[in-house]
Design a protein around this motif. Structure first.
Motif, PDB file in Angstrom:
ATOM      1  N   GLU A 132       0.925  -1.305   0.037  1.00 10.27           N
ATOM      2  CA  GLU A 132       0.019  -0.055   0.005  1.00 10.27           C
ATOM      3  C   GLU A 132       0.809   1.319  -0.028  1.00 10.27           C
ATOM      4  OE1 GLU A 132      -2.892   0.069   3.118  1.00 10.27           O
ATOM      5  OE2 GLU A 132      -3.296  -2.193   2.914  1.00 10.27           O
ATOM      6  N   PRO A 133       1.374   1.678  -1.315  1.00 12.95           N
ATOM      7  CA  PRO A 133       2.264   2.757  -1.031  1.00 12.95           C
ATOM      8  C   PRO A 133       1.590   4.142  -0.971  1.00 12.95           C
ATOM      9  CG  PRO A 133       2.172   1.803  -3.254  1.00 12.95           C
ATOM     10  CD  PRO A 133       1.159   0.971  -2.418  1.00 12.95           C
ATOM     11  N   SER A 134       2.351   4.973  -0.237  1.00 14.59           N
ATOM     12  CA  SER A 134       1.735   6.272  -0.265  1.00 14.59           C
ATOM     13  C   SER A 134       2.956   7.233  -0.127  1.00 14.59           C
ATOM     14  CB  SER A 134       0.616   6.559   0.876  1.00 14.59           C
ATOM     15  OG  SER A 134       1.254   6.357   2.008  1.00 14.59           O
ATOM     16  N   LEU A 135       3.007   8.490  -0.362  1.00  9.16           N
ATOM     17  CA  LEU A 135       3.948   9.457  -0.277  1.00  9.16           C
ATOM     18  C   LEU A 135       4.278   9.487   1.356  1.00  9.16           C
ATOM     19  CD1 LEU A 135       6.076  11.319  -1.480  1.00  9.16           C
ATOM     20  CD2 LEU A 135       4.502  13.164  -1.415  1.00  9.16           C
ATOM     21  N   LEU A 136       3.311   9.795   2.129  1.00  7.73           N
ATOM     22  CA  LEU A 136       3.484  10.005   3.524  1.00  7.73           C
ATOM     23  C   LEU A 136       4.075   8.860   4.076  1.00  7.73           C
ATOM     24  CD1 LEU A 136       2.853  11.478   6.334  1.00  7.73           C
ATOM     25  CD2 LEU A 136       0.620  10.493   6.303  1.00  7.73           C
ATOM     26  N   THR A 137       3.678   7.525   3.943  1.00 10.89           N
ATOM     27  CA  THR A 137       4.182   6.424   4.617  1.00 10.89           C
ATOM     28  C   THR A 137       5.849   6.102   3.936  1.00 10.89           C
ATOM     29  OG1 THR A 137       2.153   5.342   4.207  1.00 10.89           O
ATOM     30  CG2 THR A 137       4.066   3.790   4.432  1.00 10.89           C
ATOM     31  N   ALA A 138       6.136   6.715   2.773  1.00  6.15           N
ATOM     32  CA  ALA A 138       7.469   6.632   2.293  1.00  6.15           C
ATOM     33  C   ALA A 138       8.474   7.543   3.066  1.00  6.15           C
ATOM     34  CB  ALA A 138       7.643   6.668   0.923  1.00  6.15           C
ATOM     35  N   ILE A 139       7.994   8.586   3.121  1.00  4.14           N
ATOM     36  CA  ILE A 139       8.644   9.760   3.937  1.00  4.14           C
ATOM     37  C   ILE A 139       8.979   9.023   5.353  1.00  4.14           C
ATOM     38  CG2 ILE A 139       8.734  12.016   4.631  1.00  4.14           C
ATOM     39  CD1 ILE A 139       7.369  12.860   1.839  1.00  4.14           C
ATOM     40  N   GLN A 140       7.759   8.873   5.942  1.00  3.34           N
ATOM     41  CA  GLN A 140       7.901   8.470   7.343  1.00  3.34           C
ATOM     42  C   GLN A 140       9.074   7.131   7.394  1.00  3.34           C
ATOM     43  OE1 GLN A 140       3.790   7.700   8.401  1.00  3.34           O
ATOM     44  NE2 GLN A 140       3.603   9.912   9.460  1.00  3.34           N
ATOM     45  N   ALA A 141       8.795   6.360   6.652  1.00  2.00           N
ATOM     46  CA  ALA A 141       9.657   5.183   6.625  1.00  2.00           C
ATOM     47  C   ALA A 141      11.177   5.472   6.223  1.00  2.00           C
ATOM     48  CB  ALA A 141       9.452   4.221   5.467  1.00  2.00           C
ATOM     49  N   GLY A 142      11.132   6.578   5.334  1.00  6.97           N
ATOM     50  CA  GLY A 142      12.733   6.913   5.060  1.00  6.97           C
ATOM     51  C   GLY A 142      13.243   7.700   6.221  1.00  6.97           C
ATOM     52  N   GLY A 143      12.589   8.550   7.186  1.00  8.10           N
ATOM     53  CA  GLY A 143      13.166   9.099   8.356  1.00  8.10           C
ATOM     54  C   GLY A 143      13.555   7.863   9.317  1.00  8.10           C
ATOM     55  N   THR A 144      12.598   7.041   9.453  1.00  6.97           N
ATOM     56  CA  THR A 144      12.707   5.887  10.409  1.00  6.97           C
ATOM     57  C   THR A 144      14.275   5.167   9.985  1.00  6.97           C
ATOM     58  OG1 THR A 144      10.503   5.354  10.922  1.00  6.97           O
ATOM     59  CG2 THR A 144      12.086   3.741  11.475  1.00  6.97           C
ATOM     60  N   GLY A 145      14.508   4.713   8.620  1.00  8.66           N
ATOM     61  CA  GLY A 145      15.359   4.107   8.042  1.00  8.66           C
ATOM     62  C   GLY A 145      16.711   4.727   8.339  1.00  8.66           C
ATOM     63  N   ALA A 146      16.801   6.257   8.073  1.00  7.19           N
ATOM     64  CA  ALA A 146      17.881   7.163   8.228  1.00  7.19           C
ATOM     65  C   ALA A 146      18.122   7.132   9.848  1.00  7.19           C
ATOM     66  CB  ALA A 146      17.552   8.563   8.047  1.00  7.19           C
ATOM     67  N   THR A 147      17.231   7.147  10.907  1.00  3.91           N
ATOM     68  CA  THR A 147      17.408   6.991  12.094  1.00  3.91           C
ATOM     69  C   THR A 147      18.181   5.989  12.645  1.00  3.91           C
ATOM     70  OG1 THR A 147      15.464   8.339  12.608  1.00  3.91           O
ATOM     71  CG2 THR A 147      16.370   7.267  14.459  1.00  3.91           C
ATOM     72  N   TYR A 148      17.714   4.706  11.978  1.00  4.43           N
ATOM     73  CA  TYR A 148      18.334   3.443  12.233  1.00  4.43           C
ATOM     74  C   TYR A 148      19.958   3.565  11.705  1.00  4.43           C
ATOM     75  CZ  TYR A 148      19.984  -1.209  10.920  1.00  4.43           C
ATOM     76  OH  TYR A 148      20.842  -2.388  10.812  1.00  4.43           O
ATOM     77  N   GLY A 149      19.938   3.948  10.470  1.00  2.29           N
ATOM     78  CA  GLY A 149      21.259   3.979   9.936  1.00  2.29           C
ATOM     79  C   GLY A 149      22.340   4.889  10.656  1.00  2.29           C
ATOM     80  N   PHE A 150      21.861   5.831  11.322  1.00  7.79           N
ATOM     81  CA  PHE A 150      22.674   6.828  11.976  1.00  7.79           C
ATOM     82  C   PHE A 150      23.185   6.220  13.388  1.00  7.79           C
ATOM     83  CE2 PHE A 150      23.103  10.206  15.275  1.00  7.79           C
ATOM     84  CZ  PHE A 150      24.298  11.050  14.696  1.00  7.79           C
ATOM     85  N   LEU A 151      22.268   5.528  14.029  1.00 10.08           N
ATOM     86  CA  LEU A 151      22.676   4.963  15.241  1.00 10.08           C
ATOM     87  C   LEU A 151      23.300   3.541  15.063  1.00 10.08           C
ATOM     88  CD1 LEU A 151      19.320   5.965  17.182  1.00 10.08           C
ATOM     89  CD2 LEU A 151      21.701   6.888  17.320  1.00 10.08           C
ATOM     90  N   ALA A 152      23.355   3.002  13.891  1.00 13.37           N
ATOM     91  CA  ALA A 152      23.794   1.546  13.775  1.00 13.37           C
ATOM     92  C   ALA A 152      24.969   1.895  12.665  1.00 13.37           C
ATOM     93  CB  ALA A 152      22.808   0.413  13.236  1.00 13.37           C
ATOM     94  N   GLY A 153      25.052   2.863  11.875  1.00 13.56           N
ATOM     95  CA  GLY A 153      26.195   3.043  10.725  1.00 13.56           C
ATOM     96  C   GLY A 153      27.707   2.974  11.591  1.00 13.56           C
ATOM     97  N   TRP A 154      27.642   3.449  12.846  1.00 10.46           N
ATOM     98  CA  TRP A 154      28.991   3.369  13.291  1.00 10.46           C
ATOM     99  C   TRP A 154      29.598   2.047  13.114  1.00 10.46           C
ATOM    100  CZ3 TRP A 154      30.461   0.148  17.136  1.00 10.46           C
ATOM    101  CH2 TRP A 154      29.415  -0.295  17.957  1.00 10.46           C
ATOM    102  N   ILE A 155      28.689   1.135  13.369  1.00  8.23           N
ATOM    103  CA  ILE A 155      29.526  -0.362  13.283  1.00  8.23           C
ATOM    104  C   ILE A 155      29.943  -0.770  11.814  1.00  8.23           C
ATOM    105  CG2 ILE A 155      28.880  -2.829  13.019  1.00  8.23           C
ATOM    106  CD1 ILE A 155      26.459  -2.074  15.009  1.00  8.23           C
ATOM    107  N   ILE A 156      29.582  -0.136  10.874  1.00 10.48           N
ATOM    108  CA  ILE A 156      29.920  -0.175   9.363  1.00 10.48           C
ATOM    109  C   ILE A 156      31.017   0.503   9.092  1.00 10.48           C
ATOM    110  CG2 ILE A 156      29.294  -0.221   6.861  1.00 10.48           C
ATOM    111  CD1 ILE A 156      27.391  -2.036   8.931  1.00 10.48           C
ATOM    112  N   GLY A 157      31.068   1.859   9.840  1.00  8.09           N
ATOM    113  CA  GLY A 157      32.169   2.671   9.772  1.00  8.09           C
ATOM    114  C   GLY A 157      33.552   2.179  10.280  1.00  8.09           C
ATOM    115  N   ALA A 158      32.962   1.460  11.635  1.00  5.52           N
ATOM    116  CA  ALA A 158      34.221   0.581  12.182  1.00  5.52           C
ATOM    117  C   ALA A 158      35.030  -0.403  11.373  1.00  5.52           C
ATOM    118  CB  ALA A 158      33.897   0.464  13.465  1.00  5.52           C
ATOM    119  N   ALA A 159      33.852  -1.124  10.731  1.00  2.14           N
ATOM    120  CA  ALA A 159      34.337  -2.120   9.928  1.00  2.14           C
ATOM    121  C   ALA A 159      35.090  -1.545   8.596  1.00  2.14           C
ATOM    122  CB  ALA A 159      33.151  -3.090   9.603  1.00  2.14           C
TER     123      ALA A 159
END
Length: 165
Positions: A132-159
């Motif tokens: 069920e795609p929608s612009l609002l859902t996609a933007i909210q999901a992108g923000g959630t994904g970026a938050t996850y990447g910011f807080l877990a990305g240090w693992i990838i940076g360290a690797a």
């Protein structure tokens, strides 16, 4: 002299991107697995440790697909896109920085930034390609994904620091 000393064209960064891509695959495979997701769900979300353990389970994937979720590929699309985009961004980001700044700090921050971008874009694309795609859902999901990447990305940076010199 040119035959004995070939110019370095970023081979060091290519292997750093390779170790970062392997780390991204392992983080998604382990922390997104059904066993880890179930275990992390039992932690206390009101403590910092429990909240972080639950955050790491964000790219959750599973083996069984049912008709309600749109099939196995759609259910796992976010995790698959995250690994593919992380590898792509890990190989693309450092190339523009090689000429200007060389060193481990560049590798670390490039790996971290690549994972933030990959997480945001993977979540955004998965929302658009979902049932069920929608612009609002996609933007909210992108923000959630970026938050996850910011807080877990240090693992990838360290690797990424583990790349061959």
């Amino acid at each position: 002299m040119a035959l004995t000393n070939p110019p370095r064209t970023g081979g060091r960064y290519g292997s750093a991107a390779g170790t970062g891509a392997l780390a991204a695959l392992l983080v998604v495979a382990v922390c997104g697995s059904p066993a880890y997701v179930g275990w992390a769900a039992g932690t206390d979300p009101n403590s910092a440790g429990g909240w972080y353990l639950q955050l790491l389970s964000w790219p959750a994937w599973h083996f069984g697909g049912d008709g309600a979720t749109g099939g196995l590929l759609v259910a796992n699309l976010r995790a698959v896109l995250l690994v593919i985009l992380a590898a792509l961004f890990l190989y693309l980001l450092p190339t523009s920085q090689v000429a200007r700044v060389q060193g481990s700090g560049t590798q670390f921050f490039s790996g971290w930034a690549a994972y933030v971008l990959a997480s945001g874009f993977a979540s955004l694309l998965a929302a658009f390609l979902g049932p069920e795609p929608s612009l609002l859902t996609a933007i909210q999901a992108g923000g959630t994904g970026a938050t996850y990447g910011f807080l877990a990305g240090w693992i990838i940076g360290a690797a990424s620091l583990g790349g061959r010199a």
